[in-house]
Motif scaffolding. Structure first.
Motif, mmCIF file in Angstrom:
data_model
loop_
_atom_site.group_PDB
_atom_site.id
_atom_site.type_symbol
_atom_site.label_atom_id
_atom_site.label_comp_id
_atom_site.label_asym_id
_atom_site.label_seq_id
_atom_site.Cartn_x
_atom_site.Cartn_y
_atom_site.Cartn_z
ATOM 1 N N TYR A 1 0.722 -7.185 -16.846
ATOM 2 C CA TYR A 1 0.733 -8.234 -17.702
ATOM 3 C C TYR A 1 -0.216 -8.362 -18.952
ATOM 4 C CZ TYR A 1 3.722 -10.114 -13.841
ATOM 5 O OH TYR A 1 4.449 -10.040 -13.114
ATOM 6 N N SER A 2 -1.064 -7.327 -18.975
ATOM 7 C CA SER A 2 -2.023 -7.120 -19.991
ATOM 8 C C SER A 2 -1.546 -6.150 -21.059
ATOM 9 C CB SER A 2 -3.578 -6.864 -19.350
ATOM 10 O OG SER A 2 -3.521 -5.582 -18.924
ATOM 11 N N LEU A 3 -0.542 -5.442 -20.804
ATOM 12 C CA LEU A 3 -0.142 -4.272 -21.511
ATOM 13 C C LEU A 3 0.266 -4.997 -22.997
ATOM 14 C CD1 LEU A 3 1.509 -1.820 -18.995
ATOM 15 C CD2 LEU A 3 -0.629 -1.700 -19.762
ATOM 16 N N SER A 4 0.685 -3.937 -24.038
ATOM 17 C CA SER A 4 1.283 -4.386 -25.071
ATOM 18 C C SER A 4 2.805 -4.372 -25.035
ATOM 19 C CB SER A 4 0.799 -3.493 -26.274
ATOM 20 O OG SER A 4 1.453 -2.208 -25.976
ATOM 21 N N ILE A 5 3.412 -5.027 -25.671
ATOM 22 C CA ILE A 5 4.904 -4.961 -25.540
ATOM 23 C C ILE A 5 5.487 -3.696 -25.438
ATOM 24 C CG2 ILE A 5 7.150 -5.513 -26.694
ATOM 25 C CD1 ILE A 5 6.077 -7.858 -25.548
ATOM 26 N N GLY A 6 4.840 -2.606 -26.277
ATOM 27 C CA GLY A 6 5.099 -1.218 -26.533
ATOM 28 C C GLY A 6 4.994 -0.641 -25.105
ATOM 29 N N LYS A 7 3.797 -0.730 -24.417
ATOM 30 C CA LYS A 7 3.360 -0.204 -23.322
ATOM 31 C C LYS A 7 4.183 -0.840 -22.203
ATOM 32 C CE LYS A 7 0.059 2.867 -24.094
ATOM 33 N NZ LYS A 7 -0.307 4.271 -24.039
ATOM 34 N N VAL A 8 4.747 -2.131 -22.055
ATOM 35 C CA VAL A 8 5.587 -2.612 -21.171
ATOM 36 C C VAL A 8 6.807 -1.621 -21.194
ATOM 37 C CG1 VAL A 8 6.732 -4.643 -20.511
ATOM 38 C CG2 VAL A 8 4.349 -4.665 -20.714
ATOM 39 N N ARG A 9 7.548 -1.548 -22.553
ATOM 40 C CA ARG A 9 8.419 -0.915 -22.638
ATOM 41 C C ARG A 9 8.532 0.535 -22.373
ATOM 42 N NH1 ARG A 9 13.356 -2.675 -23.173
ATOM 43 N NH2 ARG A 9 12.521 -4.276 -24.629
ATOM 44 N N THR A 10 7.467 1.219 -22.538
ATOM 45 C CA THR A 10 7.357 2.691 -21.844
ATOM 46 C C THR A 10 7.301 2.710 -20.454
ATOM 47 O OG1 THR A 10 6.134 3.017 -24.035
ATOM 48 C CG2 THR A 10 5.739 4.592 -22.026
ATOM 49 N N LEU A 11 6.548 1.630 -19.717
ATOM 50 C CA LEU A 11 6.434 1.576 -18.189
ATOM 51 C C LEU A 11 7.844 1.272 -17.887
ATOM 52 C CD1 LEU A 11 5.068 1.542 -15.445
ATOM 53 C CD2 LEU A 11 4.639 -0.732 -15.995
ATOM 54 N N SER A 12 8.676 0.380 -18.514
ATOM 55 C CA SER A 12 10.110 0.179 -17.909
ATOM 56 C C SER A 12 11.087 1.477 -18.034
ATOM 57 C CB SER A 12 10.496 -1.091 -18.421
ATOM 58 O OG SER A 12 10.878 -0.813 -19.975
ATOM 59 N N VAL A 13 10.586 2.131 -19.196
ATOM 60 C CA VAL A 13 11.530 3.462 -19.290
ATOM 61 C C VAL A 13 11.330 4.500 -17.962
ATOM 62 C CG1 VAL A 13 12.077 5.329 -20.561
ATOM 63 C CG2 VAL A 13 11.951 3.073 -21.791
ATOM 64 N N ALA A 14 9.887 4.538 -17.575
ATOM 65 C CA ALA A 14 9.516 5.312 -16.669
ATOM 66 C C ALA A 14 10.032 4.815 -15.342
ATOM 67 C CB ALA A 14 8.049 5.123 -16.518
ATOM 68 N N LEU A 15 10.328 3.737 -15.047
ATOM 69 C CA LEU A 15 10.934 3.091 -13.874
ATOM 70 C C LEU A 15 12.523 3.476 -13.766
ATOM 71 C CD1 LEU A 15 9.198 -0.286 -13.411
ATOM 72 C CD2 LEU A 15 8.507 1.848 -12.490
ATOM 73 N N ALA A 16 13.223 3.320 -14.951
ATOM 74 C CA ALA A 16 14.531 3.810 -14.962
ATOM 75 C C ALA A 16 14.739 5.158 -14.871
ATOM 76 C CB ALA A 16 14.874 3.459 -16.407
ATOM 77 N N TYR A 17 13.616 5.945 -15.386
ATOM 78 C CA TYR A 17 13.692 7.388 -14.939
ATOM 79 C C TYR A 17 13.517 7.751 -13.430
ATOM 80 C CZ TYR A 17 12.108 12.317 -15.108
ATOM 81 O OH TYR A 17 11.545 13.643 -14.685
ATOM 82 N N ILE A 18 12.637 7.054 -12.626
ATOM 83 C CA ILE A 18 12.308 7.236 -11.431
ATOM 84 C C ILE A 18 13.552 6.875 -10.667
ATOM 85 C CG2 ILE A 18 11.098 6.271 -9.482
ATOM 86 C CD1 ILE A 18 8.744 5.977 -11.520
ATOM 87 N N SER A 19 14.404 5.782 -11.097
ATOM 88 C CA SER A 19 15.496 5.308 -10.465
ATOM 89 C C SER A 19 16.633 6.358 -10.034
ATOM 90 C CB SER A 19 16.139 4.050 -11.000
ATOM 91 O OG SER A 19 16.969 4.742 -12.261
ATOM 92 N N ASN A 20 16.665 7.354 -10.957
ATOM 93 C CA ASN A 20 17.864 8.344 -10.968
ATOM 94 C C ASN A 20 19.061 7.571 -10.938
ATOM 95 O OD1 ASN A 20 18.601 11.166 -11.260
ATOM 96 N ND2 ASN A 20 18.442 11.331 -9.360
ATOM 97 N N ALA A 21 19.623 6.421 -11.472
ATOM 98 C CA ALA A 21 20.673 5.927 -11.000
ATOM 99 C C ALA A 21 22.029 6.399 -11.901
ATOM 100 C CB ALA A 21 20.549 4.372 -11.785
ATOM 101 N N ASP A 22 23.055 6.281 -11.337
ATOM 102 C CA ASP A 22 24.355 6.764 -11.844
ATOM 103 C C ASP A 22 24.521 6.174 -13.330
ATOM 104 O OD1 ASP A 22 25.467 8.110 -9.567
ATOM 105 O OD2 ASP A 22 24.972 6.067 -8.696
ATOM 106 N N ILE A 23 24.306 4.882 -13.708
ATOM 107 C CA ILE A 23 24.182 4.517 -14.907
ATOM 108 C C ILE A 23 23.158 3.545 -15.164
ATOM 109 C CG2 ILE A 23 25.535 2.752 -16.160
ATOM 110 C CD1 ILE A 23 28.176 3.102 -14.592
ATOM 111 N N VAL A 24 22.459 4.089 -16.032
ATOM 112 C CA VAL A 24 21.175 3.517 -16.638
ATOM 113 C C VAL A 24 21.321 2.604 -18.043
ATOM 114 C CG1 VAL A 24 18.734 4.059 -17.412
ATOM 115 C CG2 VAL A 24 19.721 5.508 -15.685
#
Length: 428
Positions: free
Chosen positions: A344-367
């Motif tokens: 919660y202390s990250l910039s909006i850009g860093k939060v966005r980057t972290l969320s993309v990392a979590l999507a990458y980790i998910s390896n979901a069929d549809i991201v």
């Protein structure tokens, strides 16, 4: 209260301004002298301290964010920032517009602030609709116009182009420029669209070395499979007799990259939520058996679990039984120096980057990404494009909603949504 009586001089002055948190220096010896009537552009890479500087100008740092330490001198028309804010001299529109409203509707918000709602040029915004049901861009536009009509002498805008659509932003910047000049108002704008910002600014503050222009040339055209794993056909969706989607049809295949572009409030996010099943539209929806979705919302900071970046990555690695390591993920996404920070202390850009990392980790069929480039500089936009390429090469389908037309152009399939109608091509 008559603001003219309060004004001691007509300048915003910083002398050797430095800001740190937890003994880490974020801004170092920043100095400037800005006369009234100027539009000031504040630029820098993701995490460089743009929002920190704006919050210092508004008085929120250190008076609300008390862990920050401020050194040097900063005066707003002769006053300390907090006194200027208290006297109504400053209006602030943050990166995250959702947390800045008091009322539940636009009409109620205007009433609380003693503003005539008819004086706000707010376009297609339904003034009686719950604010949390408005799009991110609609909320930002509403806050912007409230700031303009309040009569403040300093207006501070954080990342307006991340929220306001491509088709409106130039007109908005022209309005800001003429308003500042005609009313002797000083406007600070932090943004990643540096070329656009330079055209409309009288003074530029560079916080580090950053590219003036951005070209993302990663074409996302991996071979898709013929199997349709999700289908929407003749989908309709209405709210309060307002038809948001009209007979929308789209099919998604493995390994496919799809971008959906549209203006603020056009229904992009609504379409994504129907696709994953969060909202129910009228029409036909089909999803193949065992297909897994992973969606990153427009404002992922509210979606993230609490804790440090390290603990969040660790939790998702375990949840999805990924073979990746915390070190490999943090290195790939340039989060090495952020692992000990609270999310919660990250910039909006860093939060966005972290969320993309979590999507990458998910390896979901549809991201699915809702506005994936919000708050990102060129370096991180290129990183997001590279990660999307990796995902589609591994067989995931990636669908984004965006008003970033330049980013949308790298996708294999591009759709535009306007007036509730979805069409192939960037259109509009």
């Amino acid at each position: 209260m008559n603001l003219e009586v309060l004004i001691l001089n007509n300048e915003v002055v910083a002398n050797n301004l430095s800001i740190e948190i937890n003994e880490k220096r974020i801004l170092n010896n920043i100095s400037f002298r800005i006369p009234s009537g100027y539009v000031v552009g504040v630029v820098g890479s993701t995490g460089s301290g743009k929002s920190t500087l704006l919050k210092a100008v508004t008085g929120l740092i250190p008076y609300l964010y008390k862990r920050f330490k401020v050194y040097g001198d900063l005066k707003i028309y002769g006053y300390s920032p907090i006194d200027a804010l208290s006297n109504g001299l400053i209006a602030y529109v943050p990166q995250d517009p959702y947390s800045f409203f008091i009322g539940s509707t636009a009409r109620e918000e205007a009433s609380i602030l003693d503003i005539d709602i008819s004086s706000l040029d707010i376009g297609n915004i339904d003034v009686d609709r719950d604010l949390y049901k408005l799009s991110d861009g609609q909320l930002y536009r509403l806050l912007l116009y409230i700031a303009i009509v309040k009569g403040s002498k300093i207006i501070v805008l954080d990342e307006p182009t991340s929220h306001i659509d491509w088709w409106s932003i130039e007109d908005i910047f022209k309005l800001i420029k003429s308003f500042a000049y005609e009313n002797n108002v000083t406007v600070f704008i932090a943004d990643h669209r540096i070329e656009l910002l330079k055209r409309f600014s009288d003074y530029m503050i560079y916080l580090d070395d950053v590219e003036d222009s951005c070209v993302v040339d990663e074409m996302l055209d991996a071979n898709r499979e013929d199997e349709e794993i999700a289908v929407l056909k003749n989908i309709k969706f209405s709210f309060n007799d307002n038809e948001i989607l009209k007979n929308v049809s789209i099919a998604i295949r493995r390994g496919e990259s799809i971008a959906i572009v549209g203006k603020n409030g056009s229904g992009k996010t609504t379409l994504l939520k129907i696709l994953i099943g969060v909202l129910k539209g009228r029409g036909y929806r089909y999803v193949s058996k065992d297909v897994r979705f992973f969606m990153v919302p427009q404002n992922p900071v509210y979606w993230l679990p609490g804790g440090t970046v390290y603990s969040v990555i660790k939790r998702f690695l375990e949840m999805f039984r990924s073979r990746e390591s915390i070190d490999s993920i943090s290195s790939l996404f340039h989060l090495d120096k952020d692992l000990d920070k609270n999310v919660y202390s990250l910039s909006i850009g860093k939060v966005r980057t972290l969320s993309v990392a979590l999507a990458y980790i998910s390896n979901a069929d549809i991201v699915i990404f809702d506005e994936p480039t919000l708050g990102l500089d060129c370096r991180y936009k290129k990183l997001v494009a590279r990660i999307i390429r990796i995902l589609i090469e591994k067989g995931s389908a990636v669908v984004i909603a965006t008003h970033d037309r330049d980013f949308a152009k790298i996708f294999k399939s591009v759709y535009s949504i306007n007036g509730g109608v979805l069409k192939k091509g960037i259109g509009l």
